[in-house]
Design an enzyme around this catalytic site. Sequence first.
Site, PDB file in Angstrom:
ATOM      1  N   LYS A 208       0.844  -1.203   0.000  1.00 11.72           N
ATOM      2  CA  LYS A 208       0.000   0.000   0.000  1.00 11.72           C
ATOM      3  C   LYS A 208       0.877   1.250   0.000  1.00 11.72           C
ATOM      4  O   LYS A 208       0.686   2.160  -0.784  1.00 11.72           O
ATOM      5  CB  LYS A 208      -0.924  -0.021   1.218  1.00 11.72           C
ATOM      6  CG  LYS A 208      -1.840   1.157   1.302  1.00 11.72           C
ATOM      7  CD  LYS A 208      -2.834   1.030   2.438  1.00 11.72           C
ATOM      8  CE  LYS A 208      -3.595   2.340   2.595  1.00 11.72           C
ATOM      9  NZ  LYS A 208      -4.562   2.318   3.677  1.00 11.72           N
ATOM     10  N   GLU A 214      10.355  -4.758   4.661  1.00 12.50           N
ATOM     11  CA  GLU A 214      10.420  -6.153   4.214  1.00 12.50           C
ATOM     12  C   GLU A 214      10.156  -6.264   2.714  1.00 12.50           C
ATOM     13  O   GLU A 214      10.881  -6.932   1.973  1.00 12.50           O
ATOM     14  CB  GLU A 214       9.379  -7.012   4.954  1.00 12.50           C
ATOM     15  CG  GLU A 214       9.628  -7.202   6.432  1.00 12.50           C
ATOM     16  CD  GLU A 214       8.984  -6.109   7.287  1.00 12.50           C
ATOM     17  OE1 GLU A 214       8.749  -4.997   6.775  1.00 12.50           O
ATOM     18  OE2 GLU A 214       8.731  -6.382   8.472  1.00 12.50           O
ATOM     19  N   GLY A 270      -4.959  -1.888   4.839  1.00 15.76           N
ATOM     20  CA  GLY A 270      -4.173  -3.041   4.382  1.00 15.76           C
ATOM     21  C   GLY A 270      -4.872  -4.361   4.662  1.00 15.76           C
ATOM     22  O   GLY A 270      -4.957  -5.232   3.792  1.00 15.76           O
ATOM     23  N   ARG A 271      -5.391  -4.511   5.869  1.00 15.90           N
ATOM     24  CA  ARG A 271      -6.000  -5.803   6.244  1.00 15.90           C
ATOM     25  C   ARG A 271      -7.405  -5.964   5.680  1.00 15.90           C
ATOM     26  O   ARG A 271      -8.047  -6.979   5.905  1.00 15.90           O
ATOM     27  CB  ARG A 271      -6.000  -5.953   7.765  1.00 15.90           C
ATOM     28  CG  ARG A 271      -6.616  -4.795   8.522  1.00 15.90           C
ATOM     29  CD  ARG A 271      -6.261  -4.852   9.995  1.00 15.90           C
ATOM     30  NE  ARG A 271      -6.737  -3.693  10.746  1.00 15.90           N
ATOM     31  CZ  ARG A 271      -6.090  -2.540  10.863  1.00 15.90           C
ATOM     32  NH1 ARG A 271      -4.914  -2.379  10.256  1.00 15.90           N
ATOM     33  NH2 ARG A 271      -6.585  -1.543  11.570  1.00 15.90           N
ATOM     34  N   GLU A 356      -5.027  -6.539  14.634  1.00 12.69           N
ATOM     35  CA  GLU A 356      -4.509  -5.228  14.248  1.00 12.69           C
ATOM     36  C   GLU A 356      -5.649  -4.212  14.311  1.00 12.69           C
ATOM     37  O   GLU A 356      -5.431  -3.029  14.583  1.00 12.69           O
ATOM     38  CB  GLU A 356      -3.887  -5.279  12.841  1.00 12.69           C
ATOM     39  CG  GLU A 356      -2.978  -4.104  12.549  1.00 12.69           C
ATOM     40  CD  GLU A 356      -2.106  -4.291  11.335  1.00 12.69           C
ATOM     41  OE1 GLU A 356      -0.905  -4.584  11.475  1.00 12.69           O
ATOM     42  OE2 GLU A 356      -2.634  -4.160  10.205  1.00 12.69           O
ATOM     43  N   HIS A 387      -6.140 -32.950  17.323  1.00 17.43           N
ATOM     44  CA  HIS A 387      -5.053 -33.805  17.795  1.00 17.43           C
ATOM     45  C   HIS A 387      -3.889 -32.991  18.329  1.00 17.43           C
ATOM     46  O   HIS A 387      -2.787 -33.509  18.494  1.00 17.43           O
ATOM     47  CB  HIS A 387      -4.597 -34.735  16.663  1.00 17.43           C
ATOM     48  CG  HIS A 387      -5.706 -35.626  16.192  1.00 17.43           C
ATOM     49  ND1 HIS A 387      -5.950 -36.871  16.747  1.00 17.43           N
ATOM     50  CD2 HIS A 387      -6.672 -35.431  15.260  1.00 17.43           C
ATOM     51  CE1 HIS A 387      -7.007 -37.409  16.149  1.00 17.43           C
ATOM     52  NE2 HIS A 387      -7.468 -36.556  15.249  1.00 17.43           N
ATOM     53  N   LYS A 510       8.926  -0.905  14.320  1.00 12.41           N
ATOM     54  CA  LYS A 510       9.535  -0.625  13.010  1.00 12.41           C
ATOM     55  C   LYS A 510      10.635   0.412  13.154  1.00 12.41           C
ATOM     56  O   LYS A 510      11.735   0.265  12.640  1.00 12.41           O
ATOM     57  CB  LYS A 510       8.474  -0.069  12.045  1.00 12.41           C
ATOM     58  CG  LYS A 510       7.539  -1.085  11.448  1.00 12.41           C
ATOM     59  CD  LYS A 510       6.698  -0.369  10.382  1.00 12.41           C
ATOM     60  CE  LYS A 510       5.480  -1.171   9.986  1.00 12.41           C
ATOM     61  NZ  LYS A 510       4.571  -0.429   9.098  1.00 12.41           N
TER      62      LYS A 510
END
Length: 547
Positions: A208, A214, A270-271, A356, A387, A510
Amino acid sequence: MSVGGSGTPDAWSALSAHRDAIADIDLRGMFDADPDRVSALTADAAGIHFDYSRHRITTETIELLAALARERRVETLRDAMFRGERINRTEDRPVLHVALRMPPERSLVVDGTDVVREVHRVLDRMSTFADEVRSGARTGHTGLPFEAVVNIGIGGSALGPEMASQALRHFSHDRIEFRFVSNVDGSDLEEAVAGLDPERTLFIVCSKTFTTLETMTNARAARAWSLAGLGGDPDAVASHFVAVSTNLEAVADFGIDPNETFGFWDWVGGRYSMDSAIGLSTMLAIGPENFRAMLAGFHAVDEHFLSETITENIPMLHGLIAVWNRNFLGMGSSAVIPYAEDLSRFPAYLQQLTMESNGKRVEQDGTPVECETGAVWWGEPGTDAQHSFFQLLHQGTDPIPLDLIVFERPGREIDEVQGQHRLLVANALAQGRALAFGRTAEETRKAGVEEDLVAHRTFPGNRPSATLMLDRLTPTSLGSLVALYEHSVFTQGAIWGIDSFDQWGVELGKEMAGELVPYLSGEAEGGLDASTEALIRRYRKAEAAGD
Ligand code: F6P
């Protein structure tokens, strides 16, 4: 607890009193007391059957939660969101992911621009591009069709596309393989490109902001890999990279052609962006038609959320019950268990969406929230989860509410052939049943269990869950499912009075990472806390030793 500062003492107090009044009635008692409980506590909309009868609630709880929602003006805030008002106050932005899935005949004018028209302009460009790549008409620099697409992005620019790629792999193009790189850990990129042919590999750089450490680091490394594999000609690389961003200037600075860039807008969080151009990899995988079917699934739930009364409104009910569990029953975590291996990344996707969004400690006006906010959301697909951690869900000391996601029809033929889908569904239903009703000591004894094991083999029950049952896992149902959770998150945030659409909490880490890089390289020294300095010394020693 009362939430004086939030201005909701009445409904909140009524719910607290009601919680105390029903505290001694367990789920067995609630089912025994009300033969109509299941029909009263289920809802159907947009292909979703929502059975919330196994939560620790009564019809009165729902009425009281609806009163809380009215008092907190959840519907007013919802309407403001759909109108494009700037409800993300700390970033002074509208929150308009719902516009991403409005049909082309709709119009929504925000600040003088018809955002629906803009959305469809981009969707059309994406469709043309996707058709060309899928048919092989669009090739790499050497004229070969693409056989691999690598999505580079992180957070909202990765989790949604990756989840959808996994969820809809049955619908995926059979020539093209899809891979995802997010972590700045170089092994992520190295593994993602392992075995790929640079001449047949297309990279989508999704960000965005187009500034994320990263993504930018991986994009540069991917470009170097591409360049090396294409004989070192910088022009060759151009036809192997496209970008998705709101920051078109930064994309151009990076060297990606503006004609190969798909834009979106700052009003898409973003999410909340997997249905924007961030979903380009999804569209490449499943094709434009299926992508539009996914948007239709989102839109069907949007319409339901916008128009249905609170007590029949599935996302609102879901969100209100999450508030009930969090604030009135003191449950700090919530698990999502999809009974579908294809949804294995769905819990990870939901973690960003829920945590978030609602991991906030102050209200919109900056005053501290006076109640607990966002729960920890987590999960894994069933039956595998049964399990591993289900032991704790059944017999641990802290009850954890669950969403069990079940599909009526299998996604694959093999499920029909072997009756595997029936086994899968039986397991989902059995878990909800066992968690709710357990097995008493008396029943355990009756089953022939030796006395010294009775305590160990008794199940307390009274552990809440909801079942979300959908027809089949398709692009449409996936869209509906995601929209349900988006609006549930909205409802929770509206009750708490927080801004569910900012994410300032990720900034400090960050910033500090950027500050520490020179310390790790030895260019800076001193002035840090003792723990960080000791860890840096240890790192530098290992680096100097060349291990
Ligand atoms: O981690 C914070 C965050 O800002 C997320 O909200 C976002 O989805 C992610 O980083 C990636 O951001 P971008 O798409 O700008 O690279």
